[in-house]
Design an enzyme around this catalytic site. Structure first.
Site, PDB file in Angstrom:
ATOM      1  N   GLU A  73       8.608  47.850  54.895  1.00 46.83           N
ATOM      2  CA  GLU A  73       8.953  46.447  55.090  1.00 46.83           C
ATOM      3  C   GLU A  73       7.945  45.595  54.325  1.00 46.83           C
ATOM      4  O   GLU A  73       6.741  45.722  54.524  1.00 46.83           O
ATOM      5  CB  GLU A  73       8.910  46.072  56.575  1.00 46.83           C
ATOM      6  CG  GLU A  73      10.020  46.688  57.395  1.00 46.83           C
ATOM      7  CD  GLU A  73       9.966  46.246  58.844  1.00 46.83           C
ATOM      8  OE1 GLU A  73       8.935  45.680  59.273  1.00 46.83           O
ATOM      9  OE2 GLU A  73      10.955  46.466  59.568  1.00 46.83           O
ATOM     10  N   ASP A 127       4.766  35.981  64.453  1.00 43.72           N
ATOM     11  CA  ASP A 127       3.696  36.917  64.123  1.00 43.72           C
ATOM     12  C   ASP A 127       2.400  36.567  64.829  1.00 43.72           C
ATOM     13  O   ASP A 127       2.077  35.401  65.050  1.00 43.72           O
ATOM     14  CB  ASP A 127       3.464  36.936  62.603  1.00 43.72           C
ATOM     15  CG  ASP A 127       4.635  37.542  61.859  1.00 43.72           C
ATOM     16  OD1 ASP A 127       5.027  38.656  62.237  1.00 43.72           O
ATOM     17  OD2 ASP A 127       5.145  36.916  60.927  1.00 43.72           O
ATOM     18  N   TYR A 181      16.033  47.068  64.878  1.00 52.24           N
ATOM     19  CA  TYR A 181      14.606  46.966  65.169  1.00 52.24           C
ATOM     20  C   TYR A 181      14.466  46.533  66.623  1.00 52.24           C
ATOM     21  O   TYR A 181      14.731  45.395  66.971  1.00 52.24           O
ATOM     22  CB  TYR A 181      13.983  45.930  64.219  1.00 52.24           C
ATOM     23  CG  TYR A 181      12.477  45.786  64.247  1.00 52.24           C
ATOM     24  CD1 TYR A 181      11.767  45.717  65.432  1.00 52.24           C
ATOM     25  CD2 TYR A 181      11.762  45.663  63.055  1.00 52.24           C
ATOM     26  CE1 TYR A 181      10.391  45.560  65.445  1.00 52.24           C
ATOM     27  CE2 TYR A 181      10.390  45.506  63.046  1.00 52.24           C
ATOM     28  CZ  TYR A 181       9.715  45.451  64.252  1.00 52.24           C
ATOM     29  OH  TYR A 181       8.354  45.289  64.263  1.00 52.24           O
TER      30      TYR A 181
END
Length: 263
Positions: A56, A67, A178
């Site tokens: 990725e 994040d 995911y």
């Protein structure tokens, strides 16, 4: 018009080969241009050599809300080096990897890339795309644009996602799903969530796509435990943190995770 089935995507082919070998996918995340553009290319190549199956590539973004501090910092470092989406694609092109690459981005940089940005991504060697702030059903027209790109549209599933929503995400995704191992932002953790096996089992009932577990996997032992539950594991912050010190440290960590998963 030909009635022959279309060839499997590079991501599909990778998972098929892993299944045939009885192995699980090691998916590694790196931020394009971190710790600097030259080292970034060397890191991509080194991770492939260490046994990473899918890479990725994060597009640096000024406001990466999903994040944690490690990846936020790596994004700031890359931006300081002048790396944007276009530069990220050039780094992928330069790396010339033989493993599948998933472009990992927020929506704004992709839209800023123009109408042909997904075509340029494919030309650079990208096989899939994951857009963190593009939930299923949010913008059907834009989702159709992604779906028609020829890139696998990798989707995120949270542990709190209801079963019917999991099924909808699976129908509109590609490559793999995911599964976020816990709520919150990206970052390392001491242990896997206790309810992770139940989340994986529920997602298995909702989709036939491969399931990769991410968010917080930071040690070889955790990678092995997650791999026992799913089709693959995603390692991000731990790899990025190690690369802050030296790219060789990040490559060594990936190799240790690969060995633990194969043991």
């Amino acid at each position: 018009m030909s009635n022959l089935p279309s060839a499997p995507s590079p991501i599909d082919a990778r998972f098929a080969a892993l299944r045939a070998a009885g192995r699980r996918a090691l998916v590694a995340y790196v931020t394009a241009g971190h710790p600097d553009p030259t080292a970034s290319v060397a890191l991509m190549r080194g991770l492939e050599q260490a046994g990473v199956d899918i890479l990725e590539i994060g597009v640096p973004f000024s406001d990466p809300l999903a994040d944690g501090p490690v990846i936020q910092r790596s994004s700031q470092v890359a931006i300081a080096h002048g790396v944007n989406l276009e530069h990220a694609l050039s780094l992928v092109r330069e790396a010339r990897l033989s493993i599948p690459v998933v472009l990992f981005s927020y929506l704004n940089p992709v839209l800023a890339g123009g109408a042909d940005v997904l075509h340029r991504a494919r030309e650079a060697g990208v096989s899939g795309i994951l857009v963190t702030d593009m939930p299923v059903g949010a913008d059907p027209e834009r989702e159709a644009w992604f779906g028609a790109s020829g890139l696998d549209f990798v989707r995120l599933v949270a542990p709190t996602t209801p079963p019917d929503r999991m099924a909808e995400i699976g129908r509109h995704g590609g490559g793999f799903v995911y599964l976020i191992s816990r709520l919150g932002v990206t970052g390392e953790q001491d242990a896997l969530a206790a309810d992770l096996p139940a989340s994986v089992a529920q997602l298995r009932q909702a989709t036939s796509l491969p399931i990769c577990i991410g968010f917080g996997i930071s040690t070889p032992e955790q990678a092995r435990a997650a791999a026992a539950l799913a089709d693959g594991v995603v390692v991000g912050s731990a790899i990025v943190r190690a690369a802050d010190t030296a790219i060789e440290d990040a490559i060594t960590l990936a190799r240790a995770m690969r060995d633990a998963m194969d043991a």
